[in-house]
Design a protein around this motif. Structure first.
Motif, PDB file in Angstrom:
ATOM      1  N   LEU A  11     -10.040   5.321   1.357  1.00  0.00           N
ATOM      2  CA  LEU A  11      -8.648   5.992   0.756  1.00  0.00           C
ATOM      3  C   LEU A  11      -7.509   5.414   0.685  1.00  0.00           C
ATOM      4  O   LEU A  11      -6.346   5.547   0.026  1.00  0.00           O
ATOM      5  N   ASP A  12      -7.234   4.900   1.821  1.00  0.00           N
ATOM      6  CA  ASP A  12      -6.096   4.269   2.142  1.00  0.00           C
ATOM      7  C   ASP A  12      -5.587   3.120   1.298  1.00  0.00           C
ATOM      8  O   ASP A  12      -4.578   2.836   1.128  1.00  0.00           O
ATOM      9  N   LEU A  13      -6.802   2.273   0.938  1.00  0.00           N
ATOM     10  CA  LEU A  13      -6.605   1.044   0.314  1.00  0.00           C
ATOM     11  C   LEU A  13      -6.161   1.549  -1.198  1.00  0.00           C
ATOM     12  O   LEU A  13      -5.354   0.808  -1.696  1.00  0.00           O
ATOM     13  N   ALA A  14      -6.899   2.662  -1.562  1.00  0.00           N
ATOM     14  CA  ALA A  14      -6.550   3.135  -3.186  1.00  0.00           C
ATOM     15  C   ALA A  14      -4.843   3.555  -2.897  1.00  0.00           C
ATOM     16  O   ALA A  14      -4.235   3.281  -4.055  1.00  0.00           O
ATOM     17  N   GLU A  15      -4.606   4.250  -1.724  1.00  0.00           N
ATOM     18  CA  GLU A  15      -3.053   4.467  -1.531  1.00  0.00           C
ATOM     19  C   GLU A  15      -2.204   3.190  -1.678  1.00  0.00           C
ATOM     20  O   GLU A  15      -1.128   3.163  -2.462  1.00  0.00           O
ATOM     21  N   ILE A  16      -2.708   2.250  -1.001  1.00  0.00           N
ATOM     22  CA  ILE A  16      -1.991   1.167  -1.142  1.00  0.00           C
ATOM     23  C   ILE A  16      -1.720   0.430  -2.551  1.00  0.00           C
ATOM     24  O   ILE A  16      -0.698  -0.174  -2.884  1.00  0.00           O
ATOM     25  N   MET A  17      -2.957   0.398  -3.124  1.00  0.00           N
ATOM     26  CA  MET A  17      -2.960  -0.332  -4.486  1.00  0.00           C
ATOM     27  C   MET A  17      -2.417   0.745  -5.528  1.00  0.00           C
ATOM     28  O   MET A  17      -1.635  -0.088  -6.529  1.00  0.00           O
ATOM     29  N   ALA A  18      -2.413   1.782  -5.445  1.00  0.00           N
ATOM     30  CA  ALA A  18      -2.061   2.571  -6.753  1.00  0.00           C
ATOM     31  C   ALA A  18      -0.931   3.769  -6.330  1.00  0.00           C
ATOM     32  O   ALA A  18      -0.395   4.359  -7.328  1.00  0.00           O
ATOM     33  N   GLY A  19      -0.711   3.935  -5.218  1.00  0.00           N
ATOM     34  CA  GLY A  19       0.222   4.923  -5.064  1.00  0.00           C
ATOM     35  C   GLY A  19       1.546   4.523  -4.961  1.00  0.00           C
ATOM     36  O   GLY A  19       1.673   3.299  -5.177  1.00  0.00           O
ATOM     37  N   GLU A  20       2.452   5.314  -4.452  1.00  0.00           N
ATOM     38  CA  GLU A  20       3.845   5.018  -4.691  1.00  0.00           C
ATOM     39  C   GLU A  20       4.337   4.339  -3.315  1.00  0.00           C
ATOM     40  O   GLU A  20       3.658   4.814  -2.286  1.00  0.00           O
ATOM     41  N   LYS A  21       4.981   3.445  -3.381  1.00  0.00           N
ATOM     42  CA  LYS A  21       5.402   2.380  -2.172  1.00  0.00           C
ATOM     43  C   LYS A  21       6.467   3.258  -1.535  1.00  0.00           C
ATOM     44  O   LYS A  21       7.295   4.122  -2.093  1.00  0.00           O
ATOM     45  N   GLY A  22       6.286   3.231  -0.267  1.00  0.00           N
ATOM     46  CA  GLY A  22       7.126   3.820   0.681  1.00  0.00           C
ATOM     47  C   GLY A  22       6.761   4.458   2.088  1.00  0.00           C
ATOM     48  O   GLY A  22       5.640   3.424   2.393  1.00  0.00           O
ATOM     49  N   GLU A  23       6.807   5.272   2.555  1.00  0.00           N
ATOM     50  CA  GLU A  23       6.378   5.713   4.110  1.00  0.00           C
ATOM     51  C   GLU A  23       4.921   5.866   3.887  1.00  0.00           C
ATOM     52  O   GLU A  23       3.935   5.547   4.975  1.00  0.00           O
ATOM     53  N   SER A  24       4.530   6.721   2.858  1.00  0.00           N
ATOM     54  CA  SER A  24       2.971   6.849   2.742  1.00  0.00           C
ATOM     55  C   SER A  24       2.166   5.574   2.695  1.00  0.00           C
ATOM     56  O   SER A  24       1.044   5.542   3.437  1.00  0.00           O
ATOM     57  N   SER A  25       2.568   4.637   1.847  1.00  0.00           N
ATOM     58  CA  SER A  25       1.701   3.528   1.938  1.00  0.00           C
ATOM     59  C   SER A  25       2.026   2.639   3.107  1.00  0.00           C
ATOM     60  O   SER A  25       0.842   2.018   3.456  1.00  0.00           O
ATOM     61  N   THR A  26       2.971   2.615   3.733  1.00  0.00           N
ATOM     62  CA  THR A  26       3.281   1.969   5.023  1.00  0.00           C
ATOM     63  C   THR A  26       2.168   2.587   6.118  1.00  0.00           C
ATOM     64  O   THR A  26       1.758   1.872   6.775  1.00  0.00           O
ATOM     65  N   GLN A  27       2.049   3.873   6.402  1.00  0.00           N
ATOM     66  CA  GLN A  27       1.380   4.486   7.297  1.00  0.00           C
ATOM     67  C   GLN A  27      -0.239   4.317   6.752  1.00  0.00           C
ATOM     68  O   GLN A  27      -1.014   4.024   7.859  1.00  0.00           O
ATOM     69  N   ALA A  28      -0.641   4.083   5.370  1.00  0.00           N
ATOM     70  CA  ALA A  28      -1.935   3.934   5.132  1.00  0.00           C
ATOM     71  C   ALA A  28      -2.201   2.445   5.390  1.00  0.00           C
ATOM     72  O   ALA A  28      -3.332   2.351   5.993  1.00  0.00           O
ATOM     73  N   LEU A  29      -1.436   1.410   5.427  1.00  0.00           N
ATOM     74  CA  LEU A  29      -1.710   0.131   5.807  1.00  0.00           C
ATOM     75  C   LEU A  29      -1.757   0.292   7.214  1.00  0.00           C
ATOM     76  O   LEU A  29      -2.708  -0.780   7.772  1.00  0.00           O
TER      77      LEU A  29
END
Length: 226
Positions: free
Chosen positions: A155-173
């Motif tokens: 789920l986090d990899l999907a967030e990193i690849m396709a989600g909006e860049k920002g705090e959410s993707s940083t937390q996912a990484l």
């Protein structure tokens, strides 16, 4: 060893004990309640030995977690270090299992009573580990259950690849990095356990007992509830 996070050490031991228990004790998962339901059903339908340990694994697991939490709350009220006391309990149980294994193993030819005692000792040790992890290391990835961890990684990899860049993707990484380490440690523990059961079956359970001693000097990254 002080540089190794406690959660990573617990993940390695979780994978090791679960695999060693499965291979040595007729398909018993010391740390995996769901797996025991599956193997119990297969044993009842297809026949074979080891039904009683699988049947008792759930109530023993639940009882040990209940007692561990009650004791932990009492220790907390008394101002005592809860996490270290629970770790010590798990170490004692794993050492007892190691000694029992050397004396009574290999369990493929041991009595049903020996298999039961060994199995419930390992289940108790893993129950304590699950309890202390959920209460005191709640922000670290689980050390015994990889299904939810693997799901979250995807789920986090999907967030990193396709989600909006920002705090959410940083937390996912950040979560992905922590969880991949946990999964890798668990998988390494599984592989080492399989190798040990094949090559040194009498001494295979000594390894997690020895490693668990280093829990006291491992790095606690996210201590909570102590």
């Amino acid at each position: 060893m002080k540089r190794v996070p406690l959660s990573v050490l617990l993940s390695f031991n979780g994978g090791y004990v679960d695999t060693a228990g499965f291979l040595a004790l007729q398909g018993l998962f010391p740390a995996h309640v769901t797996g025991n339901f599956v193997t119990l059903g297969a044993t009842l339908v297809m026949g074979g030995s080891g039904a009683l340990p699988k049947l008792l694994a759930l109530p023993v697991f639940c009882l040990v977690i209940l007692v561990s939490r009650i004791v932990g709350l009492m220790l907390h009220k008394a101002g005592r270090p809860v996490l270290k006391c629970l770790l010590a309990t798990k170490v004692v149980l794993l050492i007892a299992a190691a000694i029992f294994s050397v004396v009574h193993g290999p369990f493929s030819s041991a009595t049903a009573i020996a298999n039961l005692v060994m199995g419930m000792t390992l289940v108790s040790a893993m129950a304590v580990q699950n309890a202390l992890h959920r209460v005191h290391l709640a922000k670290s990835p689980p050390s015994t259950l990889m299904t939810g961890t693997t799901t979250q990684i995807m789920l986090d990899l999907a967030e990193i690849m396709a989600g909006e860049k920002g705090e959410s993707s940083t937390q996912a990484l950040g979560r992905v990095k922590r969880m991949i380490v946990a999964v890798a440690a668990f998988a390494l523990g599984c592989a080492c356990a399989a190798l040990a059961i094949v090559s040194i079956p009498l001494w295979a359970f000594v390894i997690p007992a020895v490693l668990s001693v280093f829990s006291f000097v491992a790095r606690v990254e996210t201590p909570e509830g102590d």
